[in-house]
Design a protein around this motif. Structure first.
Motif, PDB file in Angstrom:
ATOM      1  N   UNK A 260       1.120  -0.999   0.204  1.00  0.00           N
ATOM      2  CA  UNK A 260       0.078   0.084   0.260  1.00  0.00           C
ATOM      3  C   UNK A 260       0.954   1.389   0.069  1.00  0.00           C
ATOM      4  N   UNK A 261       1.571   1.096   0.795  1.00  0.00           N
ATOM      5  CA  UNK A 261       2.584   2.331   0.799  1.00  0.00           C
ATOM      6  C   UNK A 261       3.259   2.648  -0.096  1.00  0.00           C
ATOM      7  N   UNK A 262       4.362   1.001  -1.042  1.00  0.00           N
ATOM      8  CA  UNK A 262       5.154   1.670  -1.967  1.00  0.00           C
ATOM      9  C   UNK A 262       4.316   1.921  -3.210  1.00  0.00           C
ATOM     10  N   UNK A 263       2.862   1.677  -3.304  1.00  0.00           N
ATOM     11  CA  UNK A 263       2.115   2.208  -3.930  1.00  0.00           C
ATOM     12  C   UNK A 263       1.563   3.829  -4.289  1.00  0.00           C
ATOM     13  N   UNK A 264       1.107   3.997  -3.446  1.00  0.00           N
ATOM     14  CA  UNK A 264       1.507   5.269  -2.745  1.00  0.00           C
ATOM     15  C   UNK A 264       3.051   6.236  -3.596  1.00  0.00           C
ATOM     16  N   UNK A 265       4.123   5.567  -3.122  1.00  0.00           N
ATOM     17  CA  UNK A 265       5.063   5.940  -3.583  1.00  0.00           C
ATOM     18  C   UNK A 265       6.122   5.876  -5.023  1.00  0.00           C
ATOM     19  N   UNK A 266       5.553   4.740  -5.246  1.00  0.00           N
ATOM     20  CA  UNK A 266       5.956   4.760  -7.040  1.00  0.00           C
ATOM     21  C   UNK A 266       4.621   5.861  -7.868  1.00  0.00           C
ATOM     22  N   UNK A 267       2.903   6.131  -7.808  1.00  0.00           N
ATOM     23  CA  UNK A 267       2.831   7.282  -8.670  1.00  0.00           C
ATOM     24  C   UNK A 267       3.374   8.531  -7.932  1.00  0.00           C
ATOM     25  N   UNK A 268       3.379   8.714  -6.808  1.00  0.00           N
ATOM     26  CA  UNK A 268       4.533   9.772  -6.814  1.00  0.00           C
ATOM     27  C   UNK A 268       6.192   9.862  -6.746  1.00  0.00           C
ATOM     28  N   UNK A 400      -6.711  -1.354   2.842  1.00  0.00           N
ATOM     29  CA  UNK A 400      -5.710  -0.766   2.171  1.00  0.00           C
ATOM     30  C   UNK A 400      -5.760  -0.870   0.605  1.00  0.00           C
ATOM     31  N   UNK A 401      -6.443  -1.714   0.622  1.00  0.00           N
ATOM     32  CA  UNK A 401      -6.167  -1.691  -1.434  1.00  0.00           C
ATOM     33  C   UNK A 401      -7.603  -1.903  -1.738  1.00  0.00           C
ATOM     34  N   UNK A 402      -9.344  -1.732  -1.473  1.00  0.00           N
ATOM     35  CA  UNK A 402     -10.216  -1.753  -1.175  1.00  0.00           C
ATOM     36  C   UNK A 402     -10.621  -0.497  -1.418  1.00  0.00           C
ATOM     37  N   UNK A 403     -10.193   0.592  -0.150  1.00  0.00           N
ATOM     38  CA  UNK A 403     -10.265   1.549   0.027  1.00  0.00           C
ATOM     39  C   UNK A 403      -9.241   2.428  -0.112  1.00  0.00           C
ATOM     40  N   UNK A 404      -7.681   2.578  -0.123  1.00  0.00           N
ATOM     41  CA  UNK A 404      -7.077   3.427   0.348  1.00  0.00           C
ATOM     42  C   UNK A 404      -6.138   3.705  -1.435  1.00  0.00           C
ATOM     43  N   UNK A 405      -5.588   2.668  -1.903  1.00  0.00           N
ATOM     44  CA  UNK A 405      -4.892   3.013  -3.308  1.00  0.00           C
ATOM     45  C   UNK A 405      -5.913   3.093  -3.867  1.00  0.00           C
ATOM     46  N   UNK A 406      -7.493   2.854  -4.151  1.00  0.00           N
ATOM     47  CA  UNK A 406      -8.462   3.883  -5.458  1.00  0.00           C
ATOM     48  C   UNK A 406      -7.957   5.178  -4.633  1.00  0.00           C
ATOM     49  N   UNK A 414      -6.730  11.511 -11.267  1.00  0.00           N
ATOM     50  CA  UNK A 414      -7.266  11.336 -11.528  1.00  0.00           C
ATOM     51  C   UNK A 414      -7.630  13.143 -10.855  1.00  0.00           C
ATOM     52  N   UNK A 415      -8.676  13.315 -10.321  1.00  0.00           N
ATOM     53  CA  UNK A 415      -8.607  14.263  -9.881  1.00  0.00           C
ATOM     54  C   UNK A 415      -7.323  15.499 -10.025  1.00  0.00           C
ATOM     55  N   UNK A 416      -6.172  14.853 -10.078  1.00  0.00           N
ATOM     56  CA  UNK A 416      -4.683  16.092 -10.015  1.00  0.00           C
ATOM     57  C   UNK A 416      -4.739  16.904  -9.087  1.00  0.00           C
ATOM     58  N   UNK A 417      -5.044  16.058  -7.699  1.00  0.00           N
ATOM     59  CA  UNK A 417      -4.872  16.888  -7.137  1.00  0.00           C
ATOM     60  C   UNK A 417      -3.362  16.941  -6.172  1.00  0.00           C
ATOM     61  N   UNK A 418      -1.950  15.748  -6.838  1.00  0.00           N
ATOM     62  CA  UNK A 418      -0.956  15.739  -6.300  1.00  0.00           C
ATOM     63  C   UNK A 418      -0.530  14.966  -5.461  1.00  0.00           C
ATOM     64  N   UNK A 419       0.541  14.911  -4.249  1.00  0.00           N
ATOM     65  CA  UNK A 419       1.026  14.295  -3.279  1.00  0.00           C
ATOM     66  C   UNK A 419      -0.166  14.899  -2.589  1.00  0.00           C
ATOM     67  N   UNK A 420      -0.403  15.831  -2.390  1.00  0.00           N
ATOM     68  CA  UNK A 420      -2.201  16.376  -0.974  1.00  0.00           C
ATOM     69  C   UNK A 420      -3.106  15.195  -1.178  1.00  0.00           C
ATOM     70  N   UNK A 421      -3.765  14.426  -2.744  1.00  0.00           N
ATOM     71  CA  UNK A 421      -4.538  13.737  -2.851  1.00  0.00           C
ATOM     72  C   UNK A 421      -4.119  12.515  -2.767  1.00  0.00           C
ATOM     73  N   UNK A 422      -2.584  12.327  -2.950  1.00  0.00           N
ATOM     74  CA  UNK A 422      -1.813  10.932  -2.622  1.00  0.00           C
ATOM     75  C   UNK A 422      -2.334  10.331  -1.340  1.00  0.00           C
ATOM     76  N   UNK A 425      -5.928  10.101   0.106  1.00  0.00           N
ATOM     77  CA  UNK A 425      -6.413   8.169   0.448  1.00  0.00           C
ATOM     78  C   UNK A 425      -5.188   7.031   0.828  1.00  0.00           C
ATOM     79  N   UNK A 426      -3.966   7.976   1.273  1.00  0.00           N
ATOM     80  CA  UNK A 426      -3.553   7.069   2.324  1.00  0.00           C
ATOM     81  C   UNK A 426      -4.210   6.835   3.957  1.00  0.00           C
ATOM     82  N   UNK A 427      -4.475   8.276   4.112  1.00  0.00           N
ATOM     83  CA  UNK A 427      -5.202   8.295   5.632  1.00  0.00           C
ATOM     84  C   UNK A 427      -6.722   7.292   6.004  1.00  0.00           C
ATOM     85  N   UNK A 428      -7.127   7.706   4.533  1.00  0.00           N
ATOM     86  CA  UNK A 428      -8.553   7.310   4.849  1.00  0.00           C
ATOM     87  C   UNK A 428      -8.931   5.425   4.659  1.00  0.00           C
ATOM     88  N   UNK A 429      -7.367   4.713   4.461  1.00  0.00           N
ATOM     89  CA  UNK A 429      -6.871   3.664   4.306  1.00  0.00           C
ATOM     90  C   UNK A 429      -6.580   3.014   6.053  1.00  0.00           C
TER      91      UNK A 429
END
Length: 451
Positions: A260-268, A400-406, A414-422, A425-429
């Motif tokens: 989950x954290x690595x997916x955020x890092x890779x998207x970052x 993590x994967x059904x809530x946080x990553x999506x 998708x909404x182009x909020x950049x690092x803040x948006x990513x 989602x991490x907080x929500x997961x």
């Protein structure tokens, strides 16, 4: 009268938890300081190297946590045997744990040498990839030492003996700092190795740590009666299978969390070097602080496991609730520190104004998930003490994967909020995971106590 009795019980448990938990917290902080040292030094080399060491460490941690998950069940199994006074059970668990660790070491070495391929799938900036792959090739040789260290460590933890790990980490950390300085910057006649230098220093220190703890376990007087290395038993598929059935779900949970954290890092990483470097700065700091609830979770796992061998489920439930409460309080304090001193924290890592500006935004997010992070890890630790590992894996994996990553992808990409948006989602997961794991411990321990 009842309130006074409860107060006394809480005080007694807090003292016992502190005796075990504080050395574990210190040991965890010292161990992850290897990564802190590497990140801080690499920040003086360049933004590219800083991004590479952060991503490489994230992938390394994913494999590290998988090995931890498989072998961590040695601790609650030993703890239950220790609580019940069954020496033969402790010895057998330790020996079969060593056999299991040999298989895990081989698998983790292979995975470490191939996991870098995921970067191409996630469109990580091309200039970062070779540095990360080289880092992983070198650190793969440290994985056998990690597995050996874990089995010895969990024997010590399960018997309520946390100081050896703390003292060994105190000894090895200065060595890591010196070796990192020599290899990264090319001091004392050595070539400048940068990212590879950090990997080499870390690998050497991992082997040193494992060797020292093995010598301690083999020679300490408190373990002589267990005869840990006498009449060494052959591999037992039944016993190894029991440990694996408990450990694999824990490994699955930790892999899903690390993934989950690595997916955020890779998207970052797809957002550029600056965004990835800022993410790595903040993630390294919160990982350092996260070692407080990690140490408490490990201590709580042992305390709950020992209660199951000594007194029963009611006492185990009580100890679990006290431990989760302590972790919650500690993480509230951590959030306040982040809010009060953001610039001081960022200044430890980088002087790059663009990286610092993005990191300041992410630090606010980090403060928001501190409480959730503390509750979810200690709840999982308490459940391991009850030897409940399957359901927590599905709970956290879903969070993590059904809530946080999506949510991270939708907000950040998708909404182009950049690092803040990513990070939102991490907080929500993490929040969903914390809520469900806490509820699981309450329901599970309540049902067992009723029976």
């Amino acid at each position: 009268m009842l309130a006074n009795h409860l107060y006394q019980r809480i005080c007694i448990e807090l003292k016992a938890l502190s005796r075990l938990g504080i050395p574990l917290i210190v040991a965890q902080l010292l161990q992850v300081s290897y990564g802190f040292v590497a990140i801080v030094m690499m920040g003086r080399v360049g933004t590219l190297e800083l991004a590479a060491i952060g991503l490489g460490t994230s992938l390394w941690v994913m494999v590290f946590l998988a090995t931890l998950g498989v072998l961590i069940v040695v601790s609650p199994v030993v703890a239950r045997g220790f609580g019940a006074g069954r020496s033969a059970e402790i010895r057998n668990t330790f020996q079969q744990g060593l056999w299991l660790s040999s298989l895990v070491a081989l698998c983790s070495w292979w995975i470490m040498r191939h996991i870098g391929g995921v970067m191409s799938l996630m469109s990580v900036e091309a200039s970062v990839i070779p540095l990360v792959e080289s880092y992983l090739q070198i650190t793969s040789w440290g994985m056998p030492s990690v597995c050996l260290y874990f089995v010895c460590r969990f024997l010590c933890e399960g018997t309520g003996n946390a100081r050896p790990m703390m003292l060994i980490q105190f000894l090895v950390l200065p060595i890591n700092i010196v070796l990192s300085w020599i290899f990264i910057f090319g001091k004392l006649g050595f070539p400048v190795l940068a990212v590879n230098g950090a990997a080499l220093a870390s690998t050497i220190c991992l082997w040193l740590t494992a060797g020292l703890l093995l010598v301690y376990v083999a020679t300490a007087g408190r373990y002589h009666h267990l005869k840990l290395f006498r009449d060494f038993s052959r591999p037992s598929l039944i016993e190894i299978g029991k440990l694996a059935r408990l450990g694999l779900p824990v490994a699955g949970l930790l892999i899903l969390e690390a993934g989950f954290f690595n997916a955020i890092a890779l998207m970052m990483g797809s957002l550029g070097q600056t965004a990835l470097a800022a993410h790595n700065v903040v993630m390294n700091y919160v990982t350092l602080i996260f070692m407080i609830p990690v140490g408490l979770a490990n201590a709580l796992m042992v305390r709950v496991g020992q209660a199951m061998g000594e007194s029963g489920v009611a006492e185990a439930r009580f100890r679990g609730l006290v431990g989760i409460g302590v972790a919650s309080g500690a993480m509230v304090v951590s959030a306040l520190v982040i809010v009060m001193f953001p610039q001081a924290i960022i200044g430890l890592y980088t002087a790059d104004p663009s990286v610092a500006a993005t990191a300041a935004v992410l630090l606010v997010c980090a403060a928001l998930f501190q409480l959730s992070d503390g509750i979810q890890i200690t709840s999982a630790g308490a459940l391991r003490g009850l030897q409940d590992t399957n359901v927590p894996m599905f709970i956290s994996g879903g969070a993590y994967w059904l809530v946080g990553v999506p949510a991270s992808w939708w907000l950040g990409m998708y909404l182009e909020r950049g690092p803040l948006g990513l990070w939102l989602g991490l907080i929500l997961g993490l929040t969903v995971s914390a809520t469900l794991l806490g509820a699981r411990f309450l329901l599970k321990s309540g049902r067992l106590a009723t029976r």
